[in-house]
Design a protein around this motif. Structure first.
Motif, PDB file in Angstrom:
ATOM      1  N   ARG A  19       3.536  40.675   9.591  1.00 40.16           N
ATOM      2  CA  ARG A  19       2.459  40.968   9.300  1.00 40.16           C
ATOM      3  C   ARG A  19       2.176  40.554   7.763  1.00 40.16           C
ATOM      4  N   HIS A  20       3.092  40.515   6.531  1.00 35.61           N
ATOM      5  CA  HIS A  20       2.947  40.074   5.556  1.00 35.61           C
ATOM      6  C   HIS A  20       2.778  38.371   5.475  1.00 35.61           C
ATOM      7  N   ASN A  21       3.125  37.793   6.640  1.00 35.88           N
ATOM      8  CA  ASN A  21       3.081  36.467   6.725  1.00 35.88           C
ATOM      9  C   ASN A  21       1.465  35.884   7.354  1.00 35.88           C
ATOM     10  N   ILE A  22       0.532  36.736   7.218  1.00 32.86           N
ATOM     11  CA  ILE A  22      -0.628  36.251   7.960  1.00 32.86           C
ATOM     12  C   ILE A  22      -1.440  35.247   7.374  1.00 32.86           C
ATOM     13  N   GLY A  23      -1.040  35.033   6.113  1.00 29.08           N
ATOM     14  CA  GLY A  23      -1.710  33.904   5.294  1.00 29.08           C
ATOM     15  C   GLY A  23      -1.093  32.376   5.879  1.00 29.08           C
ATOM     16  N   PHE A  24      -0.019  32.479   6.143  1.00 27.98           N
ATOM     17  CA  PHE A  24       0.880  31.383   6.641  1.00 27.98           C
ATOM     18  C   PHE A  24       0.315  31.375   7.854  1.00 27.98           C
ATOM     19  N   MET A  25       0.215  32.104   8.850  1.00 25.21           N
ATOM     20  CA  MET A  25       0.024  32.015  10.105  1.00 25.21           C
ATOM     21  C   MET A  25      -1.411  31.387  10.239  1.00 25.21           C
ATOM     22  N   THR A  26      -2.386  31.913   9.403  1.00 26.22           N
ATOM     23  CA  THR A  26      -3.642  31.582   9.609  1.00 26.22           C
ATOM     24  C   THR A  26      -3.738  29.859   9.174  1.00 26.22           C
ATOM     25  N   LEU A  27      -2.924  29.391   8.146  1.00 29.99           N
ATOM     26  CA  LEU A  27      -3.039  28.098   7.734  1.00 29.99           C
ATOM     27  C   LEU A  27      -2.614  27.406   8.797  1.00 29.99           C
ATOM     28  N   ASP A  28      -1.123  27.864   9.400  1.00 34.43           N
ATOM     29  CA  ASP A  28      -0.839  27.073  10.533  1.00 34.43           C
ATOM     30  C   ASP A  28      -1.388  26.752  11.884  1.00 34.43           C
ATOM     31  N   ARG A  29      -2.340  28.075  12.091  1.00 30.85           N
ATOM     32  CA  ARG A  29      -3.592  27.685  13.155  1.00 30.85           C
ATOM     33  C   ARG A  29      -4.271  26.721  12.973  1.00 30.85           C
ATOM     34  N   LEU A  30      -5.036  26.754  11.514  1.00 30.89           N
ATOM     35  CA  LEU A  30      -5.854  25.637  11.374  1.00 30.89           C
ATOM     36  C   LEU A  30      -5.143  24.240  11.248  1.00 30.89           C
ATOM     37  N   ALA A  31      -3.917  24.090  10.852  1.00 35.14           N
ATOM     38  CA  ALA A  31      -3.273  22.888  10.931  1.00 35.14           C
ATOM     39  C   ALA A  31      -3.289  22.453  12.529  1.00 35.14           C
ATOM     40  N   ALA A  32      -2.701  23.232  13.152  1.00 35.36           N
ATOM     41  CA  ALA A  32      -2.613  22.970  14.810  1.00 35.36           C
ATOM     42  C   ALA A  32      -4.252  22.495  15.410  1.00 35.36           C
ATOM     43  N   GLN A  33      -5.244  23.241  14.840  1.00 38.18           N
ATOM     44  CA  GLN A  33      -6.212  22.863  15.627  1.00 38.18           C
ATOM     45  C   GLN A  33      -6.956  21.604  15.025  1.00 38.18           C
ATOM     46  N   HIS A  34      -6.788  21.191  13.912  1.00 36.83           N
ATOM     47  CA  HIS A  34      -7.311  19.961  13.199  1.00 36.83           C
ATOM     48  C   HIS A  34      -6.529  18.831  12.910  1.00 36.83           C
ATOM     49  N   ARG A  42       6.444  20.625  -4.551  1.00 36.83           N
ATOM     50  CA  ARG A  42       6.813  21.548  -5.384  1.00 36.83           C
ATOM     51  C   ARG A  42       6.003  23.007  -5.327  1.00 36.83           C
ATOM     52  N   LEU A  43       7.015  23.988  -5.318  1.00 39.26           N
ATOM     53  CA  LEU A  43       6.478  25.675  -5.157  1.00 39.26           C
ATOM     54  C   LEU A  43       5.770  25.834  -3.896  1.00 39.26           C
ATOM     55  N   ALA A  44       5.407  24.804  -3.004  1.00 38.18           N
ATOM     56  CA  ALA A  44       4.798  25.176  -1.769  1.00 38.18           C
ATOM     57  C   ALA A  44       4.845  24.112  -0.637  1.00 38.18           C
ATOM     58  N   TYR A  45       4.380  24.421   0.426  1.00 32.52           N
ATOM     59  CA  TYR A  45       4.305  23.493   1.649  1.00 32.52           C
ATOM     60  C   TYR A  45       2.754  23.133   1.509  1.00 32.52           C
ATOM     61  N   THR A  46       2.673  21.992   1.386  1.00 29.91           N
ATOM     62  CA  THR A  46       1.134  21.655   1.212  1.00 29.91           C
ATOM     63  C   THR A  46       0.491  20.744   2.285  1.00 29.91           C
ATOM     64  N   LYS A  60       0.972  26.756   1.287  1.00 25.15           N
ATOM     65  CA  LYS A  60       2.010  27.833   1.474  1.00 25.15           C
ATOM     66  C   LYS A  60       2.956  28.135   0.654  1.00 25.15           C
ATOM     67  N   PRO A  61       2.852  28.748  -0.535  1.00 26.11           N
ATOM     68  CA  PRO A  61       3.663  29.174  -1.619  1.00 26.11           C
ATOM     69  C   PRO A  61       5.057  29.373  -1.206  1.00 26.11           C
ATOM     70  N   THR A  62       6.084  28.654  -1.561  1.00 28.17           N
ATOM     71  CA  THR A  62       7.502  28.773  -1.335  1.00 28.17           C
ATOM     72  C   THR A  62       8.185  29.905  -2.459  1.00 28.17           C
ATOM     73  N   THR A  63       7.389  30.237  -3.161  1.00 32.53           N
ATOM     74  CA  THR A  63       7.947  31.253  -4.171  1.00 32.53           C
ATOM     75  C   THR A  63       7.957  32.765  -3.947  1.00 32.53           C
ATOM     76  N   TYR A  64       8.204  33.131  -2.521  1.00 37.51           N
ATOM     77  CA  TYR A  64       7.794  34.387  -1.926  1.00 37.51           C
ATOM     78  C   TYR A  64       6.550  35.094  -2.371  1.00 37.51           C
ATOM     79  N   MET A  65       6.091  36.103  -1.683  1.00 36.52           N
ATOM     80  CA  MET A  65       4.912  36.859  -1.665  1.00 36.52           C
ATOM     81  C   MET A  65       4.774  37.291  -3.280  1.00 36.52           C
ATOM     82  N   ASN A  66       5.699  37.964  -3.978  1.00 37.19           N
ATOM     83  CA  ASN A  66       5.507  38.328  -5.124  1.00 37.19           C
ATOM     84  C   ASN A  66       5.357  37.415  -6.388  1.00 37.19           C
TER      85      ASN A  66
END
Length: 186
Positions: A19-34, A42-46, A60-66
């Protein structure tokens, strides 16, 4: 016009469908569709993508949620993106599963990712798309709940909500926060 869209989550396969990864999931869905791809920077998947004359930068920050604020600040500064063109996609316990609410500002509401962003940016005035994950957990079990995978029923329903979150995200970039709220917030 440049935009920065930050989907919050935690890196690692153990967190992939939580559930905490819904932000990543949203961006992954957009990437797959488009048909755009993320790469490790640095600091993220971009990823970046042009849409209706807008240059959209996704992270998608790689710094962990916090510690999400560190990556957001870095990409805002590096790409010279003003705070009014930043959208953060985040899980929200206070909303029923699948409920989506766009807000132009607000408090962190106890969410550690938003708390860190607020501390690093020095403001609560940045847009956030709150993605409802529900709150069906016993008292004191919040951390366990947000780091747990979605149920089978939720997984079946999730694509519709992820598509809507994607629509809201793109509308934010093309129509602005106010008009997007008028269209999508119920």
């Amino acid at each position: 016009m440049k935009y920065l869209i930050a989907g919050l989550g935690n890196i690692g396969p153990e967190y992939a469908l939580t559930r905490h990864n819904i932000g990543f999931m949203t961006l992954d869905r957009l990437a797959a569709q488009h048909d755009f791809r993320f790469s490790f920077e640095r600091l993220a998947y971009t990823a970046e993508w042009k849409h209706k004359g807008r240059q959209i930068h996704f992270i998608k920050p790689t710094t962990y949620m916090n510690l999400s604020g560190k990556a957001i600040r870095y990409y805002m500064d590096t790409l010279k993106i003003p705070i009014e063109n930043v959208l953060v996609i985040v899980d929200e316990l206070q909303l029923d599963f699948g409920t989506l609410r766009l807000k132009p500002k607000g408090s962190h509401g106890g969410h550690n990712g938003l708390r860190n962003i607020e501390e690093i940016l020095g403001t609560q005035t940045y847009a956030r798309l709150r993605f409802g994950i529900g709150s069906d957990f016993p008292r004191g079990r919040q951390v366990e709940y947000v780091l747990k995978a979605f149920t089978d029923r939720e997984m079946d329903e999730l694509p519709v909500f992820l598509d809507r979150a994607g629509d809201i995200t793109l509308s934010f970039c093309t129509s602005g926060v106010q008009q997007t709220m008028n269209i999508f917030n119920q």
